[in-house]
Design a protein around this motif. Structure first.
Motif, PDB file in Angstrom:
ATOM      1  N   LEU A  24       0.827  -1.210   0.000  1.00 24.08           N
ATOM      2  CA  LEU A  24       0.000   0.000   0.000  1.00 24.08           C
ATOM      3  C   LEU A  24       0.862   1.260   0.000  1.00 24.08           C
ATOM      4  O   LEU A  24       0.615   2.204  -0.759  1.00 24.08           O
ATOM      5  N   LEU A  25       1.906   1.252   0.851  1.00 24.63           N
ATOM      6  CA  LEU A  25       2.787   2.422   0.906  1.00 24.63           C
ATOM      7  C   LEU A  25       3.528   2.625  -0.416  1.00 24.63           C
ATOM      8  O   LEU A  25       3.673   3.765  -0.884  1.00 24.63           O
ATOM      9  N   THR A  32       2.518   1.734  -3.354  1.00 25.71           N
ATOM     10  CA  THR A  32       1.542   2.217  -4.336  1.00 25.71           C
ATOM     11  C   THR A  32       1.306   3.706  -4.170  1.00 25.71           C
ATOM     12  O   THR A  32       1.240   4.460  -5.150  1.00 25.71           O
ATOM     13  N   LEU A  33       1.194   4.128  -2.895  1.00 32.32           N
ATOM     14  CA  LEU A  33       0.995   5.562  -2.637  1.00 32.32           C
ATOM     15  C   LEU A  33       2.206   6.380  -3.088  1.00 32.32           C
ATOM     16  O   LEU A  33       2.057   7.457  -3.680  1.00 32.32           O
ATOM     17  N   GLY A  45       2.244   6.513  -6.903  1.00 33.33           N
ATOM     18  CA  GLY A  45       1.244   7.470  -7.380  1.00 33.33           C
ATOM     19  C   GLY A  45       1.695   8.909  -7.190  1.00 33.33           C
ATOM     20  O   GLY A  45       1.516   9.751  -8.074  1.00 33.33           O
ATOM     21  N   ALA A  46       2.318   9.191  -6.022  1.00 35.57           N
ATOM     22  CA  ALA A  46       2.812  10.545  -5.770  1.00 35.57           C
ATOM     23  C   ALA A  46       3.923  10.926  -6.746  1.00 35.57           C
ATOM     24  O   ALA A  46       3.988  12.065  -7.234  1.00 35.57           O
TER      25      ALA A  46
END
Length: 364
Positions: free
Chosen positions: A37-38, A40-41, A44-45
């Protein structure tokens, strides 16, 4: 999980939700999910950041083009402003790219006017800095700009860049050297072009065509000392630039046992003094040599060679027959009546067919 009557999640329930399970397998899966999850974040950033940076660059480029295109277009038509706008640091790469694009399609006074604008703005200094330590794209632009400007101060840097393993970058630097000083470039570049097989011959010819006269002299001096493996490439350079080489050099190549060297020499033979050697190669065991010998005899042959070329019309290889027919048809002293009579006299069906085909092609 059952909510209390008031609709609020108790603090202990939240803590439990974000606490890793006690079971090791479940705990590993839990932390793997959190890590994914981290990541992916973060990804995305990063994508958002890159897209925003790209849009900023595009806006800067659009502003620079809108500001400088009218100025450069005015210079092209002979209406250069007496006072030029200031060129901001952020605008300079975009200005250079536009300037190089316009300069590539211009000649004469229009190109000189663009050079004048570039010098008044001092962009050659920026180009030298880009050439020395910029990224690859900027270095390519810098070589083109400095070549068009004939910037002698960048000569040493361009020479170093010409030996780069990057083919595109090295060829751009070589082109700039020829633009700056054709005679000095010929002395330096000709041995390089002979030595490097990774430089395409079409690019070599395009670069050296502006220095073909000095290259001819350098190549003639270079040939006697070249190792046999380099001679075919040297002859191909001479062919590409349409350079007349000394007859004794070509005579030695025609007498060689190296087929590549013989074929390279046959492509550029234009001296009647080599006629006898070319005639001897009409019966060579290799059909490619016979093809090129027929073409060469078509250039330097005399009336008595019609019979020799006619004999090749019955060769077992189609290309030999075809090139021999072309050589016969291109002979200046044979008119249409003589060609028709020659075709009618042929008893070999394949010979008559190929000569008739070439006559039809030439008269279509």
């Amino acid at each position: 999980m059952i909510l209390p009557t008031g609709g609020e999640i108790p603090t202990h329930a939240l803590a439990a939700a974000f606490t890793a399970p006690a079971d090791p397998v479940l705990a590993a899966a839990y932390w793997t999910g959190i890590g994914a999850l981290l990541l992916t974040l973060l990804l995305g950033a990063q994508i958002i950041r890159l897209r925003m940076a790209l849009r900023r660059r595009e806006r800067r480029a659009a502003r620079a083009l809108a500001r400088w295109r009218p100025v450069l277009n005015a210079a092209i038509v002979g209406e250069t402003p007496a006072t030029l706008p200031s060129l901001g640091k952020a605008e300079r790469p975009h200005f250079i790219k536009l300037w190089v694009h316009l300069q590539a399609s211009l000649r004469g006074e229009a190109g000189a006017a663009l050079n004048d604008v570039a010098r008044r703005l001092g962009v050659e200094r920026d180009a030298r800095a880009m050439l020395a330590r910029g990224p690859r794209t900027e270095r390519l632009l810098a070589t083109l700009l400095l070549g068009h400007l004939g910037d002698r101060d960048s000569w040493d840097t361009l020479r170093a860049l010409a030996e780069s393993p990057d083919v595109t970058l090295s060829l751009s630097a070589l082109w700039a050297l020829v633009r700056i000083d054709p005679h000095a470039a010929a002395d330096y570049l000709t041995p390089l072009f002979v030595a490097r097989d990774d430089w395409a011959m079409s690019h070599v010819a395009g670069i050296l065509k502006e220095a073909s006269a000095p290259v001819a002299g350098v190549l003639a001096d270079l040939l006697p000392a070249l190792p046999p493996a380099r001679l075919p490439r040297a002859l191909r350079i001479a062919e590409a630039l349409r350079i007349d080489l000394p007859a004794d050099t070509l005579s030695a190549a025609l007498a060689s046992a190296d087929l590549e060297l013989v074929t390279a020499a046959l492509r550029i033979v234009a001296t009647p003094g080599l006629r006898d050697q070319v005639r001897g190669l009409l019966a060579h065991a290799d059909w490619q040599v016979r093809v090129l010998a027929a073409k060469a005899l078509g250039r330097i042959g005399e009336a008595s060679d019609v019979d020799r070329l006619t004999a090749l019309l019955a060769d077992r290889e189609w290309w030999v027959r075809y090139r021999a027919a072309q050589a016969i048809v291109d002979l200046p002293w044979l008119g249409r009546a003589q060609l028709d009579a020659l075709r009618a006299s042929l008893t070999d069906r394949f010979a008559a067919d190929i000569l008739g085909q070439v006559i039809a092609e030439r008269t279509a």
